[in-house]
Design a protein around this motif. Structure first.
Motif, mmCIF file in Angstrom:
data_model
loop_
_atom_site.group_PDB
_atom_site.id
_atom_site.type_symbol
_atom_site.label_atom_id
_atom_site.label_comp_id
_atom_site.label_asym_id
_atom_site.label_seq_id
_atom_site.Cartn_x
_atom_site.Cartn_y
_atom_site.Cartn_z
ATOM 1 N N LEU A 30 20.688 18.703 80.013
ATOM 2 C CA LEU A 30 21.410 18.525 78.754
ATOM 3 C C LEU A 30 22.889 18.243 78.988
ATOM 4 C CD1 LEU A 30 19.717 21.253 76.561
ATOM 5 C CD2 LEU A 30 19.729 18.785 76.116
ATOM 6 N N LYS A 31 23.481 18.927 79.955
ATOM 7 C CA LYS A 31 24.890 18.662 80.276
ATOM 8 C C LYS A 31 25.058 17.242 80.801
ATOM 9 C CE LYS A 31 26.211 23.394 81.379
ATOM 10 N NZ LYS A 31 26.632 24.309 82.454
ATOM 11 N N LEU A 32 24.205 16.850 81.730
ATOM 12 C CA LEU A 32 24.284 15.495 82.278
ATOM 13 C C LEU A 32 24.116 14.456 81.173
ATOM 14 C CD1 LEU A 32 22.240 15.916 85.588
ATOM 15 C CD2 LEU A 32 24.730 15.666 85.366
ATOM 16 N N TYR A 33 23.181 14.706 80.270
ATOM 17 C CA TYR A 33 22.924 13.804 79.145
ATOM 18 C C TYR A 33 24.192 13.633 78.297
ATOM 19 C CZ TYR A 33 21.186 12.429 74.525
ATOM 20 O OH TYR A 33 20.999 11.812 73.312
ATOM 21 N N ALA A 34 24.780 14.754 77.892
ATOM 22 C CA ALA A 34 25.949 14.699 77.010
ATOM 23 C C ALA A 34 27.152 14.076 77.714
ATOM 24 C CB ALA A 34 26.283 16.095 76.506
ATOM 25 N N TYR A 35 27.385 14.476 78.958
ATOM 26 C CA TYR A 35 28.527 13.917 79.691
ATOM 27 C C TYR A 35 28.350 12.417 79.922
ATOM 28 C CZ TYR A 35 29.656 18.820 80.718
ATOM 29 O OH TYR A 35 29.954 20.156 80.631
ATOM 30 N N TYR A 36 27.132 12.003 80.228
ATOM 31 C CA TYR A 36 26.874 10.572 80.449
ATOM 32 C C TYR A 36 27.133 9.779 79.166
ATOM 33 C CZ TYR A 36 24.681 6.199 81.716
ATOM 34 O OH TYR A 36 24.466 4.860 81.957
ATOM 35 N N LYS A 37 26.617 10.296 78.056
ATOM 36 C CA LYS A 37 26.817 9.611 76.777
ATOM 37 C C LYS A 37 28.306 9.469 76.468
ATOM 38 C CE LYS A 37 22.847 9.165 74.385
ATOM 39 N NZ LYS A 37 22.451 7.994 73.636
ATOM 40 N N LYS A 38 29.061 10.543 76.680
ATOM 41 C CA LYS A 38 30.499 10.510 76.402
ATOM 42 C C LYS A 38 31.221 9.619 77.420
ATOM 43 C CE LYS A 38 34.207 11.752 74.257
ATOM 44 N NZ LYS A 38 34.478 11.449 72.867
ATOM 45 N N ALA A 39 30.842 9.705 78.675
ATOM 46 C CA ALA A 39 31.498 8.932 79.736
ATOM 47 C C ALA A 39 31.293 7.438 79.576
ATOM 48 C CB ALA A 39 30.982 9.384 81.102
ATOM 49 N N THR A 40 30.152 7.051 79.051
ATOM 50 C CA THR A 40 29.846 5.632 78.915
ATOM 51 C C THR A 40 30.100 5.113 77.508
ATOM 52 O OG1 THR A 40 27.529 6.116 78.432
ATOM 53 C CG2 THR A 40 28.115 5.705 80.744
ATOM 54 N N ASN A 41 30.659 5.979 76.669
ATOM 55 C CA ASN A 41 30.952 5.621 75.284
ATOM 56 C C ASN A 41 29.706 5.126 74.559
ATOM 57 O OD1 ASN A 41 32.645 5.597 73.119
ATOM 58 N ND2 ASN A 41 33.576 3.626 73.604
ATOM 59 N N ALA A 42 28.575 5.721 74.901
ATOM 60 C CA ALA A 42 27.309 5.381 74.245
ATOM 61 C C ALA A 42 27.309 5.974 72.837
ATOM 62 C CB ALA A 42 26.142 5.944 75.049
ATOM 63 N N THR A 59 21.561 17.170 70.316
ATOM 64 C CA THR A 59 22.640 17.091 69.335
ATOM 65 C C THR A 59 23.705 18.130 69.635
ATOM 66 O OG1 THR A 59 21.122 16.256 67.648
ATOM 67 C CG2 THR A 59 23.192 17.219 66.871
ATOM 68 N N ASN A 60 23.282 19.343 69.939
ATOM 69 C CA ASN A 60 24.222 20.410 70.270
ATOM 70 C C ASN A 60 25.016 20.066 71.530
ATOM 71 O OD1 ASN A 60 25.405 23.051 69.978
ATOM 72 N ND2 ASN A 60 24.146 23.676 71.713
ATOM 73 N N ALA A 61 24.364 19.534 72.550
ATOM 74 C CA ALA A 61 25.049 19.153 73.787
ATOM 75 C C ALA A 61 26.094 18.072 73.519
ATOM 76 C CB ALA A 61 24.041 18.680 74.829
ATOM 77 N N LEU A 62 25.745 17.090 72.699
ATOM 78 C CA LEU A 62 26.701 16.037 72.349
ATOM 79 C C LEU A 62 27.881 16.603 71.568
ATOM 80 C CD1 LEU A 62 24.264 13.178 71.338
ATOM 81 C CD2 LEU A 62 25.740 13.248 73.343
ATOM 82 N N PHE A 63 27.595 17.530 70.672
ATOM 83 C CA PHE A 63 28.650 18.159 69.890
ATOM 84 C C PHE A 63 29.639 18.886 70.797
ATOM 85 C CE2 PHE A 63 30.308 21.826 67.510
ATOM 86 C CZ PHE A 63 30.964 21.161 66.491
ATOM 87 N N GLN A 64 29.124 19.588 71.797
ATOM 88 C CA GLN A 64 29.977 20.341 72.706
ATOM 89 C C GLN A 64 30.826 19.430 73.599
ATOM 90 O OE1 GLN A 64 27.940 23.488 74.790
ATOM 91 N NE2 GLN A 64 26.726 23.976 72.979
ATOM 92 N N ALA A 65 30.379 18.211 73.823
ATOM 93 C CA ALA A 65 31.103 17.284 74.704
ATOM 94 C C ALA A 65 32.007 16.328 73.942
ATOM 95 C CB ALA A 65 30.100 16.488 75.542
ATOM 96 N N GLN A 66 32.040 16.427 72.638
ATOM 97 C CA GLN A 66 32.741 15.416 71.847
ATOM 98 C C GLN A 66 34.250 15.375 72.075
ATOM 99 O OE1 GLN A 66 32.085 16.080 67.691
ATOM 100 N NE2 GLN A 66 33.149 18.029 67.659
ATOM 101 N N HIS A 67 34.859 16.455 72.482
ATOM 102 C CA HIS A 67 36.319 16.478 72.626
ATOM 103 C C HIS A 67 36.810 15.988 73.988
ATOM 104 C CE1 HIS A 67 35.112 20.363 74.314
ATOM 105 N NE2 HIS A 67 36.229 20.335 74.999
ATOM 106 N N PHE A 68 35.901 15.668 74.912
ATOM 107 C CA PHE A 68 36.308 15.183 76.223
ATOM 108 C C PHE A 68 36.628 13.695 76.178
ATOM 109 C CE2 PHE A 68 33.298 18.667 77.556
ATOM 110 C CZ PHE A 68 34.289 19.535 77.981
#
Length: 89
Positions: A30-42, A59-68
């Motif tokens: 889940l962490k890898l998923y959220a970080y990848y989505k944020k890192a690649t601006n997906a 959804t929760n993982a993405l929410f937690q990564a949104q501020h990076f």
């Protein structure tokens, strides 16, 4: 690290993760998923799963990564993957 150095390291680790054959623990995945989505601006909409609980966790993982920033997410992806590969049993 410069942004370019981060990007090079990120691409190498993404390849390492994609080539890995064993399943990742759910929390790491889940962490890898959220970080990848944020890192690649997906798009920040979680990919659909037939199981609503999985979609909720994504959804929760993405929410937690949104501020990076993208670079921060890349660094966190690298750190998470490296930690997994270093300490897995």
């Amino acid at each position: 690290m410069t942004s370019e150095e981060i990007d090079i390291a990120f691409q190498k680790v993404v390849t390492l993760v994609n080539d890995h054959q064993d399943p990742f623990p759910a929390d790491v995945l889940l962490k890898l998923y959220a970080y990848y989505k944020k890192a690649t601006n997906a798009p920040h909409k979680p990919s659909y799963s037939k199981k609503p609980l999985i979609t909720a966790f994504k959804t929760n993982a993405l929410f937690q990564a949104q501020h990076f920033t993208e670079d921060e997410a890349k660094q966190l992806y690298i750190e998470t993957a490296n930690h997994y590969f270093l300490y897995r049993k």
